[in-house]
Design a protein around this motif. Structure first.
Motif, PDB file in Angstrom:
ATOM      1  N   GLN A  94       0.826  -1.195   0.000  1.00  0.00           N
ATOM      2  CA  GLN A  94       0.000   0.000   0.000  1.00  0.00           C
ATOM      3  C   GLN A  94       0.865   1.250   0.000  1.00  0.00           C
ATOM      4  OE1 GLN A  94      -3.282   0.355  -0.309  1.00  0.00           O
ATOM      5  NE2 GLN A  94      -3.562  -1.891  -0.494  1.00  0.00           N
ATOM      6  N   ILE A  95       1.925   1.228   0.818  1.00  0.00           N
ATOM      7  CA  ILE A  95       2.833   2.388   0.855  1.00  0.00           C
ATOM      8  C   ILE A  95       3.505   2.590  -0.501  1.00  0.00           C
ATOM      9  CG2 ILE A  95       4.968   3.239   1.906  1.00  0.00           C
ATOM     10  CD1 ILE A  95       4.081   1.834   4.493  1.00  0.00           C
ATOM     11  N   HIS A  96       3.925   1.462  -1.137  1.00  0.00           N
ATOM     12  CA  HIS A  96       4.599   1.565  -2.439  1.00  0.00           C
ATOM     13  C   HIS A  96       3.651   2.133  -3.500  1.00  0.00           C
ATOM     14  CE1 HIS A  96       7.499   0.662  -5.586  1.00  0.00           C
ATOM     15  NE2 HIS A  96       6.546  -0.022  -6.261  1.00  0.00           N
ATOM     16  N   LEU A  97       2.421   1.648  -3.508  1.00  0.00           N
ATOM     17  CA  LEU A  97       1.467   2.154  -4.486  1.00  0.00           C
ATOM     18  C   LEU A  97       1.176   3.633  -4.260  1.00  0.00           C
ATOM     19  CD1 LEU A  97      -1.070  -0.833  -4.580  1.00  0.00           C
ATOM     20  CD2 LEU A  97       0.605  -0.185  -6.331  1.00  0.00           C
TER      21      LEU A  97
ATOM     22  N   GLN B 100      11.619   2.011   5.824  1.00  0.00           N
ATOM     23  CA  GLN B 100      12.801   1.388   6.432  1.00  0.00           C
ATOM     24  C   GLN B 100      12.455   0.788   7.803  1.00  0.00           C
ATOM     25  OE1 GLN B 100      15.828   4.365   6.534  1.00  0.00           O
ATOM     26  NE2 GLN B 100      16.134   4.427   4.279  1.00  0.00           N
ATOM     27  N   ALA B 101      11.667   1.545   8.564  1.00  0.00           N
ATOM     28  CA  ALA B 101      11.254   0.988   9.878  1.00  0.00           C
ATOM     29  C   ALA B 101      10.461  -0.294   9.682  1.00  0.00           C
ATOM     30  CB  ALA B 101      10.415   2.010  10.636  1.00  0.00           C
ATOM     31  N   ALA B 102       9.571  -0.297   8.663  1.00  0.00           N
ATOM     32  CA  ALA B 102       8.803  -1.505   8.388  1.00  0.00           C
ATOM     33  C   ALA B 102       9.693  -2.638   7.976  1.00  0.00           C
ATOM     34  CB  ALA B 102       7.746  -1.212   7.324  1.00  0.00           C
ATOM     35  N   MET B 103      10.766  -2.272   7.139  1.00  0.00           N
ATOM     36  CA  MET B 103      11.712  -3.313   6.720  1.00  0.00           C
ATOM     37  C   MET B 103      12.436  -3.891   7.932  1.00  0.00           C
ATOM     38  SD  MET B 103      11.521  -3.902   3.515  1.00  0.00           S
ATOM     39  CE  MET B 103      13.071  -4.753   3.260  1.00  0.00           C
ATOM     40  N   LEU B 104      12.794  -2.989   8.843  1.00  0.00           N
ATOM     41  CA  LEU B 104      13.451  -3.487  10.072  1.00  0.00           C
ATOM     42  C   LEU B 104      12.531  -4.442  10.826  1.00  0.00           C
ATOM     43  CD1 LEU B 104      15.169  -0.226  11.354  1.00  0.00           C
ATOM     44  CD2 LEU B 104      16.274  -2.235  10.347  1.00  0.00           C
ATOM     45  N   GLN B 105      11.244  -4.044  10.941  1.00  0.00           N
ATOM     46  CA  GLN B 105      10.284  -4.932  11.620  1.00  0.00           C
ATOM     47  C   GLN B 105      10.155  -6.242  10.881  1.00  0.00           C
ATOM     48  OE1 GLN B 105       6.605  -2.884  12.084  1.00  0.00           O
ATOM     49  NE2 GLN B 105       7.419  -1.351  13.553  1.00  0.00           N
TER      50      GLN B 105
ATOM     51  N   ASN C 185      11.430   6.615   5.341  1.00  0.00           N
ATOM     52  CA  ASN C 185      11.823   6.275   6.736  1.00  0.00           C
ATOM     53  C   ASN C 185      10.859   5.258   7.344  1.00  0.00           C
ATOM     54  OD1 ASN C 185      13.952   8.069   6.596  1.00  0.00           O
ATOM     55  ND2 ASN C 185      12.741   9.792   7.397  1.00  0.00           N
ATOM     56  N   ALA C 186       9.564   5.501   7.086  1.00  0.00           N
ATOM     57  CA  ALA C 186       8.576   4.537   7.592  1.00  0.00           C
ATOM     58  C   ALA C 186       8.775   3.182   6.963  1.00  0.00           C
ATOM     59  CB  ALA C 186       7.167   5.038   7.325  1.00  0.00           C
TER      60      ALA C 186
ATOM     61  N   LYS D 208       9.561  15.450   0.274  1.00  0.00           N
ATOM     62  CA  LYS D 208       9.574  15.423   1.760  1.00  0.00           C
ATOM     63  C   LYS D 208       8.703  14.295   2.284  1.00  0.00           C
ATOM     64  CE  LYS D 208      10.366  20.372   2.311  1.00  0.00           C
ATOM     65  NZ  LYS D 208       9.832  21.642   2.852  1.00  0.00           N
ATOM     66  N   GLU D 209       7.522  14.169   1.675  1.00  0.00           N
ATOM     67  CA  GLU D 209       6.661  13.069   2.115  1.00  0.00           C
ATOM     68  C   GLU D 209       7.292  11.731   1.802  1.00  0.00           C
ATOM     69  OE1 GLU D 209       2.871  13.541   0.356  1.00  0.00           O
ATOM     70  OE2 GLU D 209       2.362  15.370   1.481  1.00  0.00           O
ATOM     71  N   GLY D 210       7.953  11.680   0.592  1.00  0.00           N
ATOM     72  CA  GLY D 210       8.615  10.421   0.229  1.00  0.00           C
ATOM     73  C   GLY D 210       9.706  10.070   1.211  1.00  0.00           C
ATOM     74  N   THR D 211      10.453  11.158   1.620  1.00  0.00           N
ATOM     75  CA  THR D 211      11.510  10.886   2.623  1.00  0.00           C
ATOM     76  C   THR D 211      10.903  10.325   3.901  1.00  0.00           C
ATOM     77  OG1 THR D 211      12.782  12.710   1.706  1.00  0.00           O
ATOM     78  CG2 THR D 211      13.393  11.934   3.913  1.00  0.00           C
TER      79      THR D 211
END
Length: 588
Positions: A465-468, A496-501, A493-494, A486-489
Motif C-alpha cells: 500500500q505504501i509503495h502504491l 525502512q522501519a517496516a523493513m526493520l520490523q 523512513n517509515a 519530503k513526504e517520500g523521505t
C-alpha cells in the motif's frame, strides 16, 4: 399437740426427779402429789380417786413412766387448756428436779438464771426421751446469748468444743448446759450482771415470745396526758406496765392482721411519735430517738405481717425448720445404714457363695487331676503309636519340601520375568509420555509459525500500500515534487522501519523454525526410542504392537492448517518482492 409436747418435757423432768433410785419407777403416793400439783397449776379439776382407780391392779409397787402416761394423758393433758400461767407450771417442775440435779458449785449464775436456761433447754431439746440438746441447738443458744451480752461470736472456740463434745456423746442434758453457761466457758471477760441480762433477754425472746421491750411514753385516752410505761411486744399483743419488773400491768394492745402502725409528725412538744391503729382504738406513743422509733415500728409491723400470714414467731419457725432438716438428715442416715446393712448381708451371702464355689473348685480340681492321670497314661500309649506315624510323615514331608523348593525356584524365576516385564512397561509408558510432550511442543511451534506468517503477510500488505501510494505521488505535478519528496523521505523512513520490523519478524520466524526443527528432532528421537522398546517388547513377548506416527516432511503451518507453498516458493516470492521494491528507487 405442740402445747402437750412442751408440757411433757417439764413433767418428764419432775417424774425423773422423783425416781430416786433411777429404776424408772415412782411410788403412787409421790405421783398423787405430782398429779395434784399439776392439776392445781394448770387449773384442771383434780380427781383424787382417778389415780387409784387407774392403778387398782398394780398395788404392790411403784409405777413406771409407761404406766403413768395413760393416766397423765387421759385425766390431765386431755383436759388442759391454754388458760394457765406456764411459768408457774415450769417453776413447779423446776423446783422438783433442781433440788436433786442442780450442782451450784462454781456456778456464776443465780437459781433464777439457771431456771431460765432450763426452760430454754426444754424449748430447744429434741422430742425424744431422755431429753437432750444437740450440737446445732447448743450453737444456736450460745450465739443468741453472746449477741445479747454484746460480745462477738468466736467460731474457733466453739469448733474446738464441738470436737471435744463429738468424742463423748454429741449432746448435753439440761444440767450440763446449765453448767456450761454457768461456769462462764463462753462468756469470759463478762461480769455476772451482763451474763444474767443476756440470759434474761434470750429467755424473753425464746420462751416468752417477746419481740421487743423497753420504756416509751404513751398518751392517755381520757386525760390525754403522757405517761412513761414499760412496753413488751409479743406476737399478738403489746403489754405495758408501770415498770420493768412487770409487777403492775396497765393494759394490753391486742394485735391482729387488720392493725397498722404509722409514723406521726412531732407535736405537743413530743418528738419521735408513731401510733398503732387497731380495730377499736388508736394508741399514740413517743420514744426517745429516731432509731428506737424505727426499730419499734419495724418490730410491730413484723408482728402484724406474721399475723396476716398465720405464721408463728420467727424463732419457733426456725426451730421447726432445723428439726425437720435434722429428721430428714437422720432419715437419710438411717436409710444409708440400712443400705449398708443390706450390702453387708449381700456381701456375706457372696462370701458364702464364694466359699461353696471354692469347695466345688477343689473337688473339680481333684477330679481333674485324676482325669489328667488317666489321660496321661492314654497319651503315653498313643505317643508310641504316633511315633511310627511321625517317622512316616517325616519322610513324606521331606519329599513335599523338595517339591515345594523346586516350585519356589520356578515361582521366583516367573516373578523375576514379571518384574522385568513390568519395568519394560513402565519405560514404555515414559517413552510414550515423552512422545506426547514432543507433539505438544510441535503444536506450539506450529501455532507460533502461523502467527509469524500472518504478521508477515500483514506487513507486506502495508508495504505494498505504501509503495502504491508512493508511485501515485511521483506521477503528480512537478510543482508538488518538492513537497512529495519530503513526504517520500518520511515514507521512506517509515518503509525502512517496516523493513526493520520485517527483518525482525524474519529472524523470529527463523528462530521458530529452528525450534520446530528441534521439536521434530525430539519427536524423531522419541519415535526411534519407541520403536526400540517396541522391538524389545516384541522380542520378549511377541504381543505388544506400538502405533508409531507417520513420517512427516518439512511443511509450513498457518492458522488455517498446513501452508500451500514450500520454502522454495517462499524464497521466490521474497525475491520478487525485493525486485519490485527496488524499481521505484531506480526510477526516482
Amino acid at each position: 399437740m405442740a402445747l402437750r409436747d412442751e408440757l411433757l418435757k417439764s413433767i418428764w423432768h419432775a417424774f425423773t426427779a422423783l425416781d430416786v433410785d433411777k429404776s424408772g419407777k415412782v411410788s403412787k403416793s409421790q405421783l398423787k402429789v405430782l398429779s395434784h400439783n399439776l392439776c392445781t397449776v394448770m387449773r384442771i379439776p383434780h380427781d383424787p380417786v382417778a389415780l387409784e382407780e387407774h392403778f387398782k391392779d398394780d398395788d404392790e409397787g411403784p409405777v413406771s413412766t409407761q404406766g403413768y402416761m395413760p393416766y397423765l394423758n387421759k385425766f390431765i393433758l386431755d383436759k388442759v387448756q391454754d388458760n394457765f400461767n406456764r411459768q408457774d407450771f415450769n417453776r413447779m417442775c423446776w423446783t422438783l428436779c433442781a433440788r436433786k440435779n442442780l450442782n451450784r458449785t462454781h456456778l456464776l449464775i443465780s437459781d433464777e438464771d439457771a431456771f431460765k436456761i432450763w426452760c430454754i433447754f426444754n424449748f430447744l431439746s429434741e422430742d425424744k426421751y431422755p431429753l437432750a440438746i444437740v450440737t446445732e441447738e447448743i450453737e444456736y443458744f450460745l450465739r443468741k446469748l453472746t449477741e445479747a451480752m454484746g460480745g462477738s461470736w468466736v467460731e474457733e472456740r466453739f469448733e474446738d468444743y464441738k470436737l471435744e463434745l463429738c468424742t463423748k456423746q454429741q449432746c448435753l442434758s439440761a444440767w450440763e448446759i446449765i453448767t456450761l453457761v454457768g461456769t462462764g466457758t463462753f462468756s469470759k471477760g463478762m461480769d455476772r450482771q451482763t451474763l444474767s441480762m443476756g440470759i434474761t433477754e434470750v429467755f424473753h425472746e425464746l420462751i416468752l415470745d417477746v419481740f421487743k421491750q423497753g420504756y416509751m411514753m404513751k398518751k392517755g385516752h381520757k386525760r390525754k396526758n403522757w405517761t412513761e410505761r414499760w412496753f413488751s411486744l409479743k406476737l399478738n399483743s403489746i403489754s405495758y406496765y408501770v415498770s420493768e419488773d412487770l409487777a403492775e400491768k396497765k393494759g394490753d394492745i391486742l394485735l391482729d392482721g387488720n392493725c397498722c402502725v404509722e409514723s406521726l409528725p412531732d407535736k405537743e412538744g413530743k418528738k419521735c411519735l408513731f401510733y398503732v391503729k387497731c380495730s377499736d382504738k388508736s394508741y399514740e406513743i413517743s420514744v426517745s430517738d429516731k432509731k428506737r422509733k424505727q426499730e419499734w415500728i419495724q418490730a410491730i409491723q413484723t408482728c402484724i405481717s406474721l399475723l396476716k400470714l398465720g405464721r408463728p414467731a420467727p424463732h419457733r419457725e426456725s426451730r421447726q425448720k432445723r428439726r425437720v432438716l435434722r429428721q430428714k438428715q437422720q432419715a437419710e442416715q438411717e436409710e444409708l445404714e440400712l443400705r449398708m446393712k443390706e450390702l453387708q448381708t449381700a456381701n456375706e451371702d457372696k462370701q458364702q457363695e464364694l466359699e461353696a464355689m471354692r469347695k466345688k473348685l477343689e473337688e473339680a480340681a481333684a477330679n481333674a487331676a485324676e482325669e489328667e492321670r488317666r489321660l496321661l497314661q492314654t497319651q503315653t500309649e498313643q505317643q508310641d503309636r504316633y511315633r511310627v506315624d511321625l517317622e512316616r510323615e517325616k519322610m513324606v514331608r521331606q519329599e513335599m519340601e523338595e517339591q515345594v523348593a523346586q516350585k519356589s525356584t520356578e515361582l521366583e524365576q516367573y516373578l523375576q520375568r514379571v518384574r522385568e516385564l513390568e519395568d519394560m512397561y513402565h519405560r514404555l509408558e515414559d517413552a510414550l509420555e515423552e512422545e506426547r510432550s514432543a507433539r505438544q511442543d510441535e503444536e506450539m511451534v506450529r501455532r507460533l509459525q502461523a502467527r509469524l506468517l500472518e504478521e508477515e503477510a500483514t506487513k507486506r500488505a502495508e508495504l505494498e500500500q505504501i509503495h502504491l501510494h508512493q508511485q501515485r505521488a511521483i506521477s503528480e505535478t512537478e510543482a508538488e515534487k518538492q513537497e512529495l519528496e519530503k513526504e517520500g523521505t518520511a515514507k521512506e523512513n517509515a518503509l525502512q522501519a517496516a523493513m526493520l520490523q520485517l527483518e525482525q519478524l524474519e529472524s523470529e520466524r527463523q528462530g521458530a523454525l529452528e525450534q520446530y526443527q528441534d521439536v521434530m528432532q525430539k519427536l524423531e528421537d522419541a519415535a526411534n526410542n519407541t520403536r526400540t522398546w517396541k522391538h524389545k517388547v516384541a522380542h520378549h513377548e511377541g504381543l505388544v504392537r506400538l502405533i508409531q506416527p507417520g513420517s512427516k516432511g518439512p511443511q509450513k503451518i498457518t492458522n488455517w492448517g498446513p501452508a500451500a507453498f514450500t520454502d522454495a516458493e517462499l524464497s521466490l516470492r521474497k525475491k520478487d518482492w525485493q525486485e519490485r521494491k527496488n524499481r521505484p528507487a531506480q526510477t526516482q
